[in-house]
Motif scaffolding. Structure first.
Motif, PDB file in Angstrom:
ATOM      1  N   ARG A 159     -11.872 -67.472 -52.300  1.00 41.00           N
ATOM      2  CA  ARG A 159     -11.999 -66.819 -51.116  1.00 41.00           C
ATOM      3  C   ARG A 159     -11.568 -65.452 -51.312  1.00 41.00           C
ATOM      4  N   ALA A 160     -11.861 -64.882 -50.859  1.00 40.78           N
ATOM      5  CA  ALA A 160     -12.074 -63.591 -51.225  1.00 40.78           C
ATOM      6  C   ALA A 160     -10.920 -62.695 -51.182  1.00 40.78           C
ATOM      7  N   VAL A 161     -10.605 -61.916 -51.991  1.00 39.86           N
ATOM      8  CA  VAL A 161      -9.459 -61.067 -52.001  1.00 39.86           C
ATOM      9  C   VAL A 161      -9.563 -59.664 -52.248  1.00 39.86           C
ATOM     10  N   VAL A 162      -9.313 -59.022 -52.612  1.00 34.31           N
ATOM     11  CA  VAL A 162      -9.195 -57.904 -53.327  1.00 34.31           C
ATOM     12  C   VAL A 162      -8.223 -56.965 -52.790  1.00 34.31           C
ATOM     13  N   GLY A 163      -7.182 -56.761 -53.437  1.00 31.30           N
ATOM     14  CA  GLY A 163      -6.031 -55.982 -53.113  1.00 31.30           C
ATOM     15  C   GLY A 163      -6.345 -54.826 -52.292  1.00 31.30           C
ATOM     16  N   ALA A 164      -5.591 -53.837 -52.376  1.00 32.66           N
ATOM     17  CA  ALA A 164      -5.921 -52.776 -51.492  1.00 32.66           C
ATOM     18  C   ALA A 164      -7.255 -52.253 -51.809  1.00 32.66           C
ATOM     19  N   ALA A 165      -7.658 -52.285 -52.981  1.00 34.26           N
ATOM     20  CA  ALA A 165      -8.948 -51.743 -53.300  1.00 34.26           C
ATOM     21  C   ALA A 165     -10.043 -52.530 -52.705  1.00 34.26           C
ATOM     22  N   LEU A 166      -9.835 -53.748 -52.485  1.00 33.59           N
ATOM     23  CA  LEU A 166     -10.825 -54.648 -51.957  1.00 33.59           C
ATOM     24  C   LEU A 166     -10.469 -54.996 -50.584  1.00 33.59           C
ATOM     25  N   ALA A 167      -9.385 -54.412 -50.253  1.00 35.64           N
ATOM     26  CA  ALA A 167      -8.694 -54.810 -49.086  1.00 35.64           C
ATOM     27  C   ALA A 167      -9.505 -54.948 -47.878  1.00 35.64           C
ATOM     28  N   GLY A 168     -10.751 -54.647 -47.850  1.00 43.71           N
ATOM     29  CA  GLY A 168     -11.438 -54.879 -46.637  1.00 43.71           C
ATOM     30  C   GLY A 168     -12.616 -55.711 -46.814  1.00 43.71           C
ATOM     31  N   ALA A 169     -12.795 -56.440 -47.813  1.00 44.25           N
ATOM     32  CA  ALA A 169     -14.049 -57.062 -48.071  1.00 44.25           C
ATOM     33  C   ALA A 169     -14.430 -58.209 -47.225  1.00 44.25           C
ATOM     34  N   THR A 221      -6.535 -62.091 -48.945  1.00 45.05           N
ATOM     35  CA  THR A 221      -7.649 -63.022 -48.882  1.00 45.05           C
ATOM     36  C   THR A 221      -8.911 -62.340 -48.399  1.00 45.05           C
ATOM     37  N   VAL A 222     -10.041 -62.923 -48.780  1.00 47.08           N
ATOM     38  CA  VAL A 222     -11.336 -62.464 -48.303  1.00 47.08           C
ATOM     39  C   VAL A 222     -12.317 -63.614 -48.423  1.00 47.08           C
ATOM     40  N   THR A 223     -13.297 -63.641 -47.544  1.00 47.90           N
ATOM     41  CA  THR A 223     -14.330 -64.680 -47.572  1.00 47.90           C
ATOM     42  C   THR A 223     -15.690 -64.023 -47.718  1.00 47.90           C
ATOM     43  N   ASN A 240     -19.900 -65.146 -48.515  1.00 53.64           N
ATOM     44  CA  ASN A 240     -20.869 -66.234 -48.667  1.00 53.64           C
ATOM     45  C   ASN A 240     -20.240 -67.590 -48.336  1.00 53.64           C
ATOM     46  N   GLY A 241     -19.305 -67.582 -47.382  1.00 56.54           N
ATOM     47  CA  GLY A 241     -18.677 -68.817 -46.961  1.00 56.54           C
ATOM     48  C   GLY A 241     -17.608 -69.339 -47.900  1.00 56.54           C
ATOM     49  N   ILE A 242     -17.289 -68.609 -48.935  1.00 50.49           N
ATOM     50  CA  ILE A 242     -16.291 -69.031 -49.915  1.00 50.49           C
ATOM     51  C   ILE A 242     -15.064 -68.134 -49.778  1.00 50.49           C
ATOM     52  N   THR A 243     -13.910 -68.744 -49.638  1.00 50.48           N
ATOM     53  CA  THR A 243     -12.667 -68.011 -49.443  1.00 50.48           C
ATOM     54  C   THR A 243     -11.902 -67.905 -50.756  1.00 50.48           C
ATOM     55  N   LEU A 244     -11.522 -66.696 -51.095  1.00 54.53           N
ATOM     56  CA  LEU A 244     -10.753 -66.411 -52.304  1.00 54.53           C
ATOM     57  C   LEU A 244      -9.400 -65.848 -51.912  1.00 54.53           C
ATOM     58  N   TRP A 245      -8.396 -66.139 -52.733  1.00 54.67           N
ATOM     59  CA  TRP A 245      -7.062 -65.584 -52.573  1.00 54.67           C
ATOM     60  C   TRP A 245      -6.666 -64.884 -53.859  1.00 54.67           C
ATOM     61  N   GLY A 246      -5.941 -63.790 -53.743  1.00 56.79           N
ATOM     62  CA  GLY A 246      -5.493 -63.106 -54.946  1.00 56.79           C
ATOM     63  C   GLY A 246      -4.968 -61.720 -54.630  1.00 56.79           C
ATOM     64  N   LYS A 247      -5.285 -60.780 -55.495  1.00 56.26           N
ATOM     65  CA  LYS A 247      -4.756 -59.426 -55.315  1.00 56.26           C
ATOM     66  C   LYS A 247      -5.600 -58.449 -56.104  1.00 56.26           C
TER      67      LYS A 247
END
Length: 425
Positions: free
Chosen positions: A34-44, A366-368, A370-377
């Protein structure tokens, strides 16, 4: 003092120019998020009282925490290696000098590279090449703070001013450790005579060897009023983790890097992961970072004093080490289950300062897609950007590292492409 790039608009997914754009890869047949991306991705695109009795000075009521949704039972789609290779090989949008991606987990494995590790020699990127991981450092810091809480050495609802007396202004409201961990502290913006002008590439280059102390960082936010009442909103801030690193040192009597090394790096065999301290270089085989200057030239920005990211963004690692760390963390090897759940629990009823949904838990984001949730940084330093992410069930883990020549919102495009390829059905 630097933070990962956090776009200010509504939620959008996370995130350089060489002639060498051919991607190399090594893959295995996918088995079968599910979706993540730290500050750089921080809004995905939870949750127990931990530790001993509260410190003498009680903080404000803690915001309710929102447990993450239950894990899906359906398998992920198989890896689309062609899509991954295409996403990684586009070194023009944004301009990137090199990139590498490691995908693991029960739903398939793949490793690929594009571009070069060193433009001077033309050397290709290798799997064991080190790179600066920026704010992925925060996940290591959060893990140790949570370990200390699980051991009863500190309470997460205790107030940082009680543990580090005299560091923050006396008129600041009480700020809990949980509010530092999930970026709901509300500190004022950095300002002051010590804040350097980094408005141009040339200015950044002039200040690359500046030496900082944690106390200097704290001084930059030691003025009022608070941006918002602690616990009422969420805003990604590096200063939160500077204070948490100082807390680790106060509780253990040792440098925070040594504590992380003894508790995480050595037990997991993360031999390529390190803290540079005052060393401006990356020791051992590594990928170089570059910055596009105003006159169009590229400056090798690899050597950089990382005291400007002390406690929140200074570490160096590899894709293999980060994958091993992520697997151990999600598998419960580093934290007991009820404490680990904090890392997957968003503050309930709290939104980002721009009005978008909260996306930071205790150390992870976190970020989601295509319906898939990622966690990370996510993490970034000048010349470097990286993402470490996985589905909670570890069907899919991924570590992305790339080298954008511009540190701005354009670098999100690489991350977005890769996350799209990782989650497409």
């Amino acid at each position: 003092m630097t933070n990962d790039m956090t776009p200010s608009g509504p939620s959008s997914p996370f995130t350089p120019s060489s002639a060498a754009a051919a991607a190399s890869d090594r893959s295995s047949s996918p088995l079968s998020r599910r979706a993540v991306v730290g500050a750089a991705l921080a809004g995905a695109a939870a949750v127990a009282d931990i530790g001993p009795a509260r410190a003498a000075t009680a903080g404000p009521p803690r915001p309710r925490l929102r447990p993450s949704p239950p894990l899906p039972s359906s398998p992920l789609p198989p890896l689309d290696v062609a899509a991954l290779r295409a996403a990684l090989s586009d070194l023009e949008h944004p301009e990137v000098t090199g990139a590498q991606l490691r995908v693991t987990g029960s739903a398939g494995r793949w490793y690929g590279t594009a571009g070069v590790a060193d433009r001077a020699s033309g050397r290709a990127i290798r799997e064991r090449d080190r790179f600066r991981i920026g704010s992925i450092t925060k996940v290591f810091v959060a893990t140790v703070v949570l370990q200390l809480a699980a051991e009863g050495r500190v309470a997460l609802d205790s107030v940082i001013q009680c543990h580090l007396p005299g560091l923050l202004p006396s008129d600041f409201p009480p700020i809990t450790l949980t509010q530092l961990l999930n970026h709901t502290s509300g500190f004022p913006d950095e300002k002051g005579d010590g804040l350097p002008d980094l408005s141009t590439p040339e200015a950044i280059a002039r200040h690359r060897y500046d030496r900082w102390t944690p106390q200097q960082f704290i001084a930059l936010v030691s003025h009022g009023p608070m941006k918002f009442a602690p616990g009422s909103k969420q805003e990604y801030r590096g200063i939160n983790y500077v204070l948490l690193a100082l807390l680790i040192e106060r509780l253990t009597g040792r440098p925070y890097g040594e504590v992380i090394s003894s508790r995480i790096l050595r037990p997991l065999g993360l031999r390529q992961t390190s803290f540079p301290g005052k060393d401006i270089r990356i020791q051992g085989a590594h990928v170089h970072g570059y910055m596009r200057m105003t006159d169009g030239s590229l400056l090798d920005i690899t050597d950089y004093d990382q005291t400007s990211a002390w406690g929140e963004g200074e570490m160096i690692s590899t894709t293999g080490d980060l994958d091993r760390f992520l697997a151990a963390l999600f598998s419960g090897r580093l934290l007991p289950p009820h404490v680990l759940e904090r890392m997957f629990t968003l503050p309930d009823g709290v939104r980002m300062v721009d009005g978008s949904p909260a996306r930071y838990a205790a150390g992870l984001q976190t970020v989601t897609m295509n319906g898939i949730t990622l966690w990370g940084k996510t993490g970034e330093r000048y010349g470097y950007a990286s993402v470490m992410m996985a589905t909670r069930d570890q069907q899919r883990r991924a570590v992305l590292s790339f080298n954008p020549t511009h540190r701005d919102a354009t670098q999100l495009r690489m991350t977005q492409r890769v996350v799209q390829a990782l989650t497409k059905g």
